[in-house]
Design an enzyme around this catalytic site. Sequence first.
Site, PDB file in Angstrom:
ATOM      1  CB  THR A 125     -11.255   7.480   3.588  1.00 36.20           C
ATOM      2  OG1 THR A 125      -9.976   7.117   4.090  1.00 36.20           O
ATOM      3  CG2 THR A 125     -11.551   6.361   2.687  1.00 36.20           C
ATOM      4  N   GLY A 133       5.035   9.909 -14.867  1.00 38.63           N
ATOM      5  CA  GLY A 133       4.911   8.717 -15.575  1.00 38.63           C
ATOM      6  C   GLY A 133       6.078   7.580 -15.698  1.00 38.63           C
ATOM      7  CG  ASP A 188      -1.972   1.087   1.159  1.00 40.25           C
ATOM      8  OD1 ASP A 188      -1.996   1.776   0.082  1.00 40.25           O
ATOM      9  OD2 ASP A 188      -2.362   1.169   2.168  1.00 40.25           O
ATOM     10  CG  LEU A 189       4.623   1.023  -1.289  1.00 37.88           C
ATOM     11  CD1 LEU A 189       5.587   0.522  -1.996  1.00 37.88           C
ATOM     12  CD2 LEU A 189       4.808   1.379   0.063  1.00 37.88           C
ATOM     13  CE  LYS A 190      -3.622   5.118   0.363  1.00 41.08           C
ATOM     14  NZ  LYS A 190      -3.053   4.013   1.390  1.00 41.08           N
ATOM     15  CG  LEU A 191       3.660   3.651  -6.260  1.00 32.65           C
ATOM     16  CD1 LEU A 191       4.648   2.994  -7.284  1.00 32.65           C
ATOM     17  CD2 LEU A 191       4.822   4.204  -5.105  1.00 32.65           C
ATOM     18  CG  HIS A 192       0.611  11.065  -7.892  1.00 33.44           C
ATOM     19  ND1 HIS A 192       0.268  11.009  -9.173  1.00 33.44           N
ATOM     20  CD2 HIS A 192       0.542  12.413  -7.550  1.00 33.44           C
ATOM     21  CE1 HIS A 192      -0.129  12.048  -9.594  1.00 33.44           C
ATOM     22  NE2 HIS A 192      -0.017  13.008  -8.835  1.00 33.44           N
TER      23      HIS A 192
HETATM   24  O1  C5P Z   1      -8.856   0.567  11.025  1.00 31.23           O
HETATM   25  P1  C5P Z   1      -7.874  -0.666  10.442  1.00 31.23           P
HETATM   26  O2  C5P Z   1      -6.721  -0.834  11.420  1.00 31.23           O
HETATM   27  O3  C5P Z   1      -8.688  -1.725  10.326  1.00 31.23           O
HETATM   28  O4  C5P Z   1      -7.195  -0.128   9.221  1.00 31.23           O
HETATM   29  C1  C5P Z   1      -6.930  -0.916   7.977  1.00 31.23           C
HETATM   30  C2  C5P Z   1      -6.487  -0.137   7.025  1.00 31.23           C
HETATM   31  O5  C5P Z   1      -7.610   0.854   6.684  1.00 31.23           O
HETATM   32  C3  C5P Z   1      -5.448   0.779   7.215  1.00 31.23           C
HETATM   33  O6  C5P Z   1      -3.941   0.112   6.916  1.00 31.23           O
HETATM   34  C4  C5P Z   1      -5.596   1.803   6.137  1.00 31.23           C
HETATM   35  O7  C5P Z   1      -5.218   1.459   4.794  1.00 31.23           O
HETATM   36  C5  C5P Z   1      -7.078   2.051   6.032  1.00 31.23           C
HETATM   37  N1  C5P Z   1      -7.330   3.217   6.939  1.00 31.23           N
HETATM   38  C6  C5P Z   1      -8.475   4.184   6.353  1.00 31.23           C
HETATM   39  N2  C5P Z   1      -8.847   5.221   7.051  1.00 31.23           N
HETATM   40  C7  C5P Z   1      -8.481   5.186   8.312  1.00 31.23           C
HETATM   41  C8  C5P Z   1      -7.615   4.482   9.106  1.00 31.23           C
HETATM   42  C9  C5P Z   1      -7.114   3.354   8.216  1.00 31.23           C
HETATM   43  O8  C5P Z   1      -8.803   4.088   5.135  1.00 31.23           O
HETATM   44  N3  C5P Z   1      -8.864   6.459   9.162  1.00 31.23           N
END
Ligand code: C5P
Length: 233
Positions: A117, A69, A62-66
């Site tokens: 999120t 290119g 889960d490195l969310k690259l950006h």
């Molecule tokens: O909350 P939990 O410990 O189950 O988190 C699992 C994953 O949820 C985290 O590794 C992260 O990718 C994601 N996360 C999220 N929003 C948050 C906290 C964690 O999307 N507020």
Amino acid sequence: MLEARDRLIVALDVPTVAAAKTMVDRLGDTVAFYKIGYQLAFAGGLPFADTLIGAGKYVFLDLKLHDTGNIVAKGVESVARLGATFLTIHAYPQTMRAAVEARGERGLRILAVTVLTSYDDADLAASGYDFTVAELVPERAAQARDIGVDGLFCSAEEAAKLRPIVGSGMMLVTPGIRPAGVDADDQKRVMTPARAIAAGADYLVVGRPILEAPDPKAAAAAIVAEIAAALGS
Ligand code: C5P
């Protein structure tokens, strides 16, 4: 058809490789898929990913690259060589095109993050966007679909809205999962495993409800059982 166990991804949100190893050992055969994010990746987590893959586990980086290119493409090629199964990138068209072209034939699948999120409309406006979250998420999901991205990493709540846009060909991988009665921590919107599957999620990412459980293996097994029941398997 994927087995219930293969749909559970445990987020190894721990500070050290030693802590990650302890957790993986405790979970044993109950868990086959692990997510490694910034915290562990930058603390020895990439060699550890190699160890996990060597032990037959699946790894989600889960490195969310950006980036530009070319830089994204080179990074994706390295991740593919490592043998990871999932890699996240931000859902910018140039980044998505580069990642999809570079992922190769080794089994790496690219997951796009539409809008983080933690972002709301004010955060988007402050970043210079003329879109609300409700407008930008489906727009980017449609772009990801058209570019050939393999899946989206999105909240379970979004999954129900995005499935009609992306169709059955893209995977939806969802965090924010809480079995009934478990604390939400800092997650703003949570769903039970069963509801997330019903909302169209293919894989569930679970961290603290397993990592902080008195018996992590039992907590993981209960989630796998709930996924199996929701799938009717
Ligand atoms: O909350 P939990 O410990 O189950 O988190 C699992 C994953 O949820 C985290 O590794 C992260 O990718 C994601 N996360 C999220 N929003 C948050 C906290 C964690 O999307 N507020």
